[in-house]
Enzyme design. Structure first.
Site, PDB file in Angstrom:
ATOM      1  N   TYR A 112      22.355 -41.151 -38.742  1.00  0.00           N
ATOM      2  CA  TYR A 112      21.390 -41.880 -39.376  1.00  0.00           C
ATOM      3  C   TYR A 112      21.185 -43.259 -38.523  1.00  0.00           C
ATOM      4  O   TYR A 112      20.320 -43.674 -38.158  1.00  0.00           O
ATOM      5  CB  TYR A 112      21.115 -42.047 -40.811  1.00  0.00           C
ATOM      6  CG  TYR A 112      21.051 -40.457 -41.436  1.00  0.00           C
ATOM      7  CD1 TYR A 112      19.778 -39.938 -41.404  1.00  0.00           C
ATOM      8  CD2 TYR A 112      22.179 -39.956 -42.072  1.00  0.00           C
ATOM      9  CE1 TYR A 112      19.801 -38.666 -41.874  1.00  0.00           C
ATOM     10  CE2 TYR A 112      21.913 -38.627 -42.749  1.00  0.00           C
ATOM     11  CZ  TYR A 112      20.865 -38.082 -42.583  1.00  0.00           C
ATOM     12  OH  TYR A 112      20.686 -36.802 -43.101  1.00  0.00           O
ATOM     13  N   PRO A 125      11.807 -37.309 -43.990  1.00  0.00           N
ATOM     14  CA  PRO A 125      10.874 -36.276 -44.385  1.00  0.00           C
ATOM     15  C   PRO A 125       9.775 -36.402 -45.387  1.00  0.00           C
ATOM     16  O   PRO A 125       9.753 -37.815 -45.991  1.00  0.00           O
ATOM     17  CB  PRO A 125      11.694 -35.303 -45.022  1.00  0.00           C
ATOM     18  CG  PRO A 125      13.141 -35.733 -44.922  1.00  0.00           C
ATOM     19  CD  PRO A 125      12.912 -37.189 -44.284  1.00  0.00           C
ATOM     20  N   HIS A 348      15.625 -41.054 -44.987  1.00  0.00           N
ATOM     21  CA  HIS A 348      16.800 -39.963 -44.814  1.00  0.00           C
ATOM     22  C   HIS A 348      18.214 -40.310 -45.054  1.00  0.00           C
ATOM     23  O   HIS A 348      18.780 -39.727 -45.716  1.00  0.00           O
ATOM     24  CB  HIS A 348      16.463 -38.977 -43.768  1.00  0.00           C
ATOM     25  CG  HIS A 348      16.875 -37.562 -43.936  1.00  0.00           C
ATOM     26  ND1 HIS A 348      17.903 -36.986 -45.085  1.00  0.00           N
ATOM     27  CD2 HIS A 348      16.577 -36.385 -43.351  1.00  0.00           C
ATOM     28  CE1 HIS A 348      18.082 -35.765 -45.015  1.00  0.00           C
ATOM     29  NE2 HIS A 348      17.018 -35.355 -43.930  1.00  0.00           N
ATOM     30  N   LYS A 424       9.812 -14.961 -53.340  1.00  0.00           N
ATOM     31  CA  LYS A 424      11.458 -14.451 -53.700  1.00  0.00           C
ATOM     32  C   LYS A 424      11.480 -13.165 -54.301  1.00  0.00           C
ATOM     33  O   LYS A 424      12.412 -12.613 -53.840  1.00  0.00           O
ATOM     34  CB  LYS A 424      12.072 -15.625 -54.709  1.00  0.00           C
ATOM     35  CG  LYS A 424      12.349 -16.943 -53.942  1.00  0.00           C
ATOM     36  CD  LYS A 424      13.456 -17.748 -54.796  1.00  0.00           C
ATOM     37  CE  LYS A 424      13.018 -18.356 -55.852  1.00  0.00           C
ATOM     38  NZ  LYS A 424      13.694 -19.190 -56.716  1.00  0.00           N
ATOM     39  N   LYS A 431      17.475  -6.224 -52.821  1.00  0.00           N
ATOM     40  CA  LYS A 431      18.777  -6.617 -52.816  1.00  0.00           C
ATOM     41  C   LYS A 431      19.264  -7.553 -51.841  1.00  0.00           C
ATOM     42  O   LYS A 431      20.163  -7.524 -51.219  1.00  0.00           O
ATOM     43  CB  LYS A 431      19.730  -5.553 -53.058  1.00  0.00           C
ATOM     44  CG  LYS A 431      19.463  -4.792 -54.287  1.00  0.00           C
ATOM     45  CD  LYS A 431      20.498  -3.681 -54.582  1.00  0.00           C
ATOM     46  CE  LYS A 431      20.390  -2.955 -55.908  1.00  0.00           C
ATOM     47  NZ  LYS A 431      18.772  -2.562 -56.310  1.00  0.00           N
ATOM     48  N   PRO A 434      16.841 -14.097 -50.645  1.00  0.00           N
ATOM     49  CA  PRO A 434      15.509 -14.490 -50.347  1.00  0.00           C
ATOM     50  C   PRO A 434      15.594 -15.535 -48.913  1.00  0.00           C
ATOM     51  O   PRO A 434      14.554 -15.375 -47.809  1.00  0.00           O
ATOM     52  CB  PRO A 434      14.792 -15.196 -51.437  1.00  0.00           C
ATOM     53  CG  PRO A 434      15.524 -14.562 -52.566  1.00  0.00           C
ATOM     54  CD  PRO A 434      16.767 -14.138 -51.917  1.00  0.00           C
ATOM     55  N   TYR A 457      19.073 -24.430 -36.472  1.00  0.00           N
ATOM     56  CA  TYR A 457      19.849 -25.161 -37.535  1.00  0.00           C
ATOM     57  C   TYR A 457      18.854 -24.664 -38.978  1.00  0.00           C
ATOM     58  O   TYR A 457      17.816 -24.900 -38.995  1.00  0.00           O
ATOM     59  CB  TYR A 457      19.624 -26.694 -37.163  1.00  0.00           C
ATOM     60  CG  TYR A 457      20.247 -27.544 -38.243  1.00  0.00           C
ATOM     61  CD1 TYR A 457      21.108 -28.396 -37.444  1.00  0.00           C
ATOM     62  CD2 TYR A 457      19.834 -27.912 -39.213  1.00  0.00           C
ATOM     63  CE1 TYR A 457      22.059 -29.433 -38.149  1.00  0.00           C
ATOM     64  CE2 TYR A 457      20.311 -28.905 -39.938  1.00  0.00           C
ATOM     65  CZ  TYR A 457      21.378 -29.579 -39.600  1.00  0.00           C
ATOM     66  OH  TYR A 457      22.026 -30.618 -40.304  1.00  0.00           O
ATOM     67  N   SER A 559      14.790 -25.857 -42.673  1.00  0.00           N
ATOM     68  CA  SER A 559      15.522 -26.526 -44.204  1.00  0.00           C
ATOM     69  C   SER A 559      14.669 -25.672 -45.506  1.00  0.00           C
ATOM     70  O   SER A 559      13.447 -25.746 -45.435  1.00  0.00           O
ATOM     71  CB  SER A 559      15.524 -27.680 -44.420  1.00  0.00           C
ATOM     72  OG  SER A 559      16.314 -28.072 -45.418  1.00  0.00           O
TER      73      SER A 559
END
Ligand code: COA
Length: 631
Positions: A112, A125, A348, A424, A431, A434, A457, A559
């Protein structure tokens, strides 16, 4: 997200030995909080051999066989007994003994504060909230008043340390980030930025900043007896602010904060030479948070609405629209448009998405409650307008910042979509994790568009450890490639495809577990690299290798930021030819935000979104059409 450390790392000269660098202080909070924090384990340093083995495996799907063989040789040299690897590992282990968290200061600086690209789009973000039901100023400030009261209500839990401790996989999490998001601000510097936090100063701030038509105001949000203003009181104050900032021809001073950090660092030093400017800037930096009351944005179709709001949150729409209605260095800025658009942008450095979104969940619930509190009758003073003396030099800096920002605005390609077919529940019914299921859909989507896979990533939380931030889950794996290659191969049976999908999902979940337990490879490799710089050792070959550069070039930076609110976080790509993908999986649908750059001919956010939707549907069809009992 945060893959941008790859770019920061690309220039070894940028990193300094940490003993030459001012330590970044972490605000210490007494009481219950500290007791909780001290009970948390320290972040481990993974075994060297384990990381190197896993590194070679992570390279397999993304580099050629020759490159891999070359890297294998470099890895062997690096870990040979008594070699440089051992020495650096011992250095890291010593650092881990001496510090609360061997990684946190290094990470804060590298990812950062030393990162030089504008925070806008490259780092900060945004969050897109559902459209609100008003279309005028009155509705806007009524909602803003409720939102401010909601944040103050959340703040009271931080102040009296009653925030419930969060858990992941049954383990308590580090709560430090919650104490860093209010009353804080990033400060530019031509070399390395810093973050100031006033929450625990002797005289903590009692004001927020409000921006309207590019004009900043200090709004005191506590009565003289220390009680927070009521919604009605805040409403009256906001009305006064709006009425005294109706002119729309003001210099967009806040746009300076959207510049390249070196440029802004220099312009900042020039700006605060003037005493009035310095006091105004300090008032913004010190404020608890900022509320941006935006002008209406151009109308778009319902289909495009959320994407347009994502852009408004990430950059404000450009100098003609709302970009001057921001102070991008401010940690937390809530944005409420006159047209009912709503969300936030956050800087961030102090925190990841989950604490921000949990604050949002609280605030959204709060705004739904009807206000029962009667307001005191004492009239409140007029909120103070912050003055800026604009010299010709500052004017020039603003003009340059406008130009740069407008270029960036044109470059952002963002698509927010709602996948309505399932959420989800479906993977759980199969099984499957998610998150792993969604990540494999992303791998399939990318493979279908590019006929190859790429370094991917996904952020994994390290908050099981004291002062933990994130590590990387490398979603592109041998198992994911086996699945994506088989999925569209007509010569392969469905049973085999299902088995490969299950294996890929299991592999991803196993990587996730390893990452959240502090055993992933990315931060360890970064640590070894930084240790070499600190020891003034020549840079080990494994970090100068092409394969390392490929591994750090995250074409997919992703993410999961789950929320109770039907919102989605969004962020820009971390490489010029990449995508930023963020998602909020709800029970029955999934909100996605995909970003790319228009200047890259090969990327297209809408195309990847479409491919993602098809991949999710095809994966469901495969599982539903292939009865498990026949496997
Ligand atoms: N069968 C059935 N259910 C399963 C399952 C399986 N095989 N595997 C997982 N599940 C369930 C889980 O129990 C969980 O249930 P819940 O909804 O009741 O909580 C749910 O599915 C979700 O689990 P999963 O999808 O595996 O993901 P997760 O919630 O464990 O999250 C990460 C995974 C990586 C996102 C999380 O560990 C993390 O690190 N989050 C932080 C990311 C971050 O910091 N992002 C911000 C960057 S700014």
């Amino acid at each position: 997200m945060l893959g941008f450390v790859a770019r920061a790392m690309a220039k070894p000269g940028m990193l300094k030995p940490s003993h030459l660098v001012k330590p970044v202080s972490v605000t210490r909070i007494p009481g219950r909080y500290l007791v909780h924090q001290e009970g948390l384990p320290k972040l481990p340093v993974p075994p060297l051999r384990q990381t190197l083995e896993r590194y070679l495996r992570a390279l397999q799907p993304i580099v050629s066989a020759e490159e891999l063989a070359h890297t294998q040789q470099l890895v062997e040299e690096f870990q040979s007994s008594g070699g440089v690897g051992d020495r650096l590992q011992k250095g890291l282990e010593r650092r881990a003994k001496k510090t609360e968290n061997w990684l946190s200061d290094w990470w804060l600086n590298t990812a950062y504060l030393e990162y030089r690209l504008p925070v806008v789009m490259n780092s900060s973000p945004g969050v897109v909230l559902p459209r609100l039901e008003f279309t005028d100023r009155q509705g806007q400030i009524r909602f803003a008043a409720k939102l401010i009261a909601g944040v103050l209500n959340f703040k009271s839990m931080i102040d009296n340390e009653t925030l419930p401790v969060e858990y992941l996989g049954g383990k308590p999490l580090c709560m430090n980030q919650y104490y860093q998001i209010l009353s804080s601000c990033r400060i530019p510097d031509p070399k390395r930025d810093s973050v100031v936090n006033h929450a625990r100063s002797k005289k903590p701030p009692t004001h927020i900043t409000v921006v309207h038509n590019f004009q900043f105001f200090v709004l005191d949000v506590y009565n003289s007896d220390g009680s927070p203003l009521t919604v009605d009181q805040i409403y009256i104050q906001l009305e006064k602010i709006c009425n005294s900032s109706l002119q729309t021809n003001k210099e967009p001073i806040g746009i300076l904060t959207s510049q390249h950090r070196n440029t802004w660092g220099k312009a900042y030093n020039n700006l605060i030479k003037d005493k009035t400017n310095k006091e105004s800037v300090r008032a913004i930096q010190k404020s608890i948070f900022t509320v941006c009351l935006d002008a209406p944005m151009p109308r778009v179709s319902d289909e495009l609405y959320r994407s347009r709001v994502a852009a408004q949150m990430l950059h404000g729409g450009g100098s003609r629209w709302n970009s001057g209605n921001r102070w991008f260095d401010k940690t937390l800025q809530f944005i409420i448009g006159e047209d009912g658009s709503c969300g936030l942008i956050y800087e961030h450095a102090p925190a990841e998405g989950p604490p921000i979104v949990s604050l949002v969940d609280h605030v959204v619930e709060y705004t739904k409650k009807s206000e029962m509190v009667r307001s005191p009758m004492i009239p409140l003073p007029m909120p103070q307008k912050l003055r800026f003396n604009i010299t010709p030099e500052i004017k020039k800096d603003i003009e340059k910042a406008k130009q740069n920002l407008n270029i960036m605005v044109h470059d952002l390609d963002v698509k927010v979509s709602v996948f309505t077919h399932f959420g989800k529940h479906f993977p759980k019914s199969q099984k499957m994790s998610p998150d792993a299921f969604i990540q494999m859909a992303l791998q399939l989507a990318y493979y279908r568009v590019y006929n190859r896979c790429c370094a991917t990533y996904e952020s994994a939380s390290l908050r099981m450890f004291r002062l933990g931030r994130t590590d990387t889950i490398r979603s592109s794996s041998v198992e994911s490639l086996n699945f994506t290659q088989a999925m569209d191969d007509p010569t392969r049976q469905n049973q085999e495809k299902v088995a490969l999908l299950q294996n890929a999902v299991r592999g991803h979940r196993a990587y996730t577990d390893m990452a959240i337990q502090g055993q992933a490879i990315d931060r360890h490799l970064l640590g070894l690299r930084l240790q070499a710089i600190e020891d003034l050792t020549s840079m080990p070959e494994i970090f100068m290798d092409t394969a390392y550069a490929v591994a750090m070039h995250f074409n997919l930076s992703t993410s999961q930021v789950p929320a109770k609110t039907d919102c989605v976080m969004c962020f820009g790509p971390v490489v010029p030819d990449g995508y930023g993908v963020c998602y909020n999986p709800m029970d029955d649908h999934i909100n996605f935000a995909v970003s790319a750059f228009n200047s890259c001919a090969e990327t297209n956010a809408a195309r990847l979104s479409q491919a993602l939707e098809e991949a999710l549907l095809d994966m469901r069809a495969l599982l539903v059409q292939t009865p498990q009992s026949k496997l």
